[in-house]
Design a protein around this motif. Structure first.
Motif, short mmCIF file in Angstrom:
data_model
loop_
_atom_site.label_atom_id
_atom_site.label_comp_id
_atom_site.label_asym_id
_atom_site.label_seq_id
_atom_site.Cartn_x
_atom_site.Cartn_y
_atom_site.Cartn_z
N UNK A 198 0.82 -1.21 0.00
CA UNK A 198 0.00 0.00 0.00
C UNK A 198 0.85 1.26 0.00
N UNK A 199 1.98 1.22 0.68
CA UNK A 199 2.80 2.43 0.82
C UNK A 199 3.76 2.64 -0.34
N UNK A 247 -5.14 -5.66 4.73
CA UNK A 247 -5.47 -5.86 3.31
C UNK A 247 -6.68 -5.04 2.88
N UNK A 248 -7.52 -4.64 3.82
CA UNK A 248 -8.68 -3.81 3.49
C UNK A 248 -8.23 -2.50 2.85
N UNK A 249 -7.07 -2.01 3.27
CA UNK A 249 -6.55 -0.74 2.73
C UNK A 249 -6.31 -0.85 1.23
N UNK A 290 -6.17 -6.33 -2.37
CA UNK A 290 -6.16 -6.80 -0.99
C UNK A 290 -6.72 -8.19 -0.85
N UNK A 291 -7.73 -8.53 -1.67
CA UNK A 291 -8.32 -9.87 -1.62
C UNK A 291 -7.31 -10.93 -2.00
N UNK A 339 2.29 0.52 -8.92
CA UNK A 339 1.90 -0.13 -10.16
C UNK A 339 0.38 -0.14 -10.30
N UNK A 340 -0.08 0.05 -11.50
CA UNK A 340 -1.51 0.09 -11.77
C UNK A 340 -2.15 -1.28 -11.57
#
Length: 283
Positions: free
Chosen positions: A51-52, A140-142, A62-63, A56-57
């Motif tokens: 996340x940080x 992972x929700x982030x 997260x799933x 990359x596109x």
């Protein structure tokens, strides 16, 4: 007669409680508890790092990361590791230091002694596994594509349930090895991280003789795309044909295996002499 039976049952529960509290207290004071706590939380770093720092596109969602971490890290790796560090080492410390001789000479049921230690191991290991899975889920929700809703929480709880079943199976085997052999850690590593990994990729039905086979059968059916395993060799690759087991049969099989290995552990405690040569004065 009925009063005598009630007293016997009450005495049995008291012995289980004593063994449980003793094992719980000793384990929580050990450095290995802190080590396993750190290891169980380490996977949280992966989704946070993505996340940080990942721009990359087409980075993984997260799933996808949660499914991969839950299956490959927590269930396939950390559950047998917890069984070895928490379940097996606790028994081996008492065997190697010969404190088990003094424990077993006390008026405590051997059945209660094993069950109490198994329950303490399950409580500690489930707590560590649960903290790791919940932390990883919310991290992972982030990343998106997984949310704190009914579907997301139910998937999280299902992976936690599969992990608990793995802790039961691996833990019962570890307790049996600790009570039966002189080198249980080596045998446990070979079984959990050697035999199981090989049996689940080689052609044939060898994977039915592993705990991992039944754990895989209880994973969420549509959580990720399942693929056929292949064995790479110098002459090419052999595709492994998968024989599926229903989640219900996998659940029952793991329960039965847990009971069998706990009974074997109790049998070895009853019939094995936990002594060393130096105790009887020989060389």
């Amino acid at each position: 007669m009925a009063i005598l039976r009630i007293k016997n049952i009450g005495s049995l529960f008291l012995d289980i409680k004593t063994s449980f509290l003793h094992s719980l207290t000793i384990t929580l004071r050990r450095d290995r508890f802190l080590l396993m706590a750190v290891i169980c939380v380490l996977p949280v770093v992966i989704p946070i790092f993505v996340a940080l720092f990942s721009r990359a596109m087409f980075r993984e969602s997260g799933l996808e990361i949660f499914i991969r971490l839950s299956e490959q890290v927590y269930v396939h790796t950390l559950t047998p590791l917890l069984a070895l560090f928490i379940g097996l080492i606790g028994i081996r410390e008492e065997v190697d230091s010969l404190t088990i001789v003094y424990l077993l000479t006390r008026p405590v049921s051997k059945f209660a002694w094993i069950i109490g230690r198994f329950l303490a191991y399950m409580l500690i290991s489930t707590f560590l596994l649960g903290v790791g899975l919940f932390s990883t889920f919310f991290a992972c929700v982030v990343l998106g594509s997984i949310y704190v809703d009914f579907i997301g929480i139910s998937m999280l709880l299902q992976y936690l349930g599969v992990g608990i079943m793995g802790l039961m199976g691996y833990g019962a085997i570890s307790l049996m090895l600790g009570c039966a052999t002189n080198y249980p850690i080596i045998i446990g590593v070979i079984l959990f991280f050697g035999w199981e990994k090989i049996a689940n990729v080689i052609p044939g039905i060898a994977d039915f003789w592993t705990i991992q086979k039944y754990l895989d059968s209880m994973f969420p059916a549509l959580a990720s795309q399942r693929y056929n395993r292949a064995v790479m060799t110098v002459i090419g690759s052999f595709q492994k044909e998968l024989f599926f087991v229903s989640p219900q049969r996998a659940f029952i099989t793991l329960i039965v295996l847990t009971i069998i290995f706990l009974v074997l552990a109790i049998w070895f405690v009853l019939w094995r002499e936990f002594t060393k040569d130096r105790v009887v004065g020989t060389r």
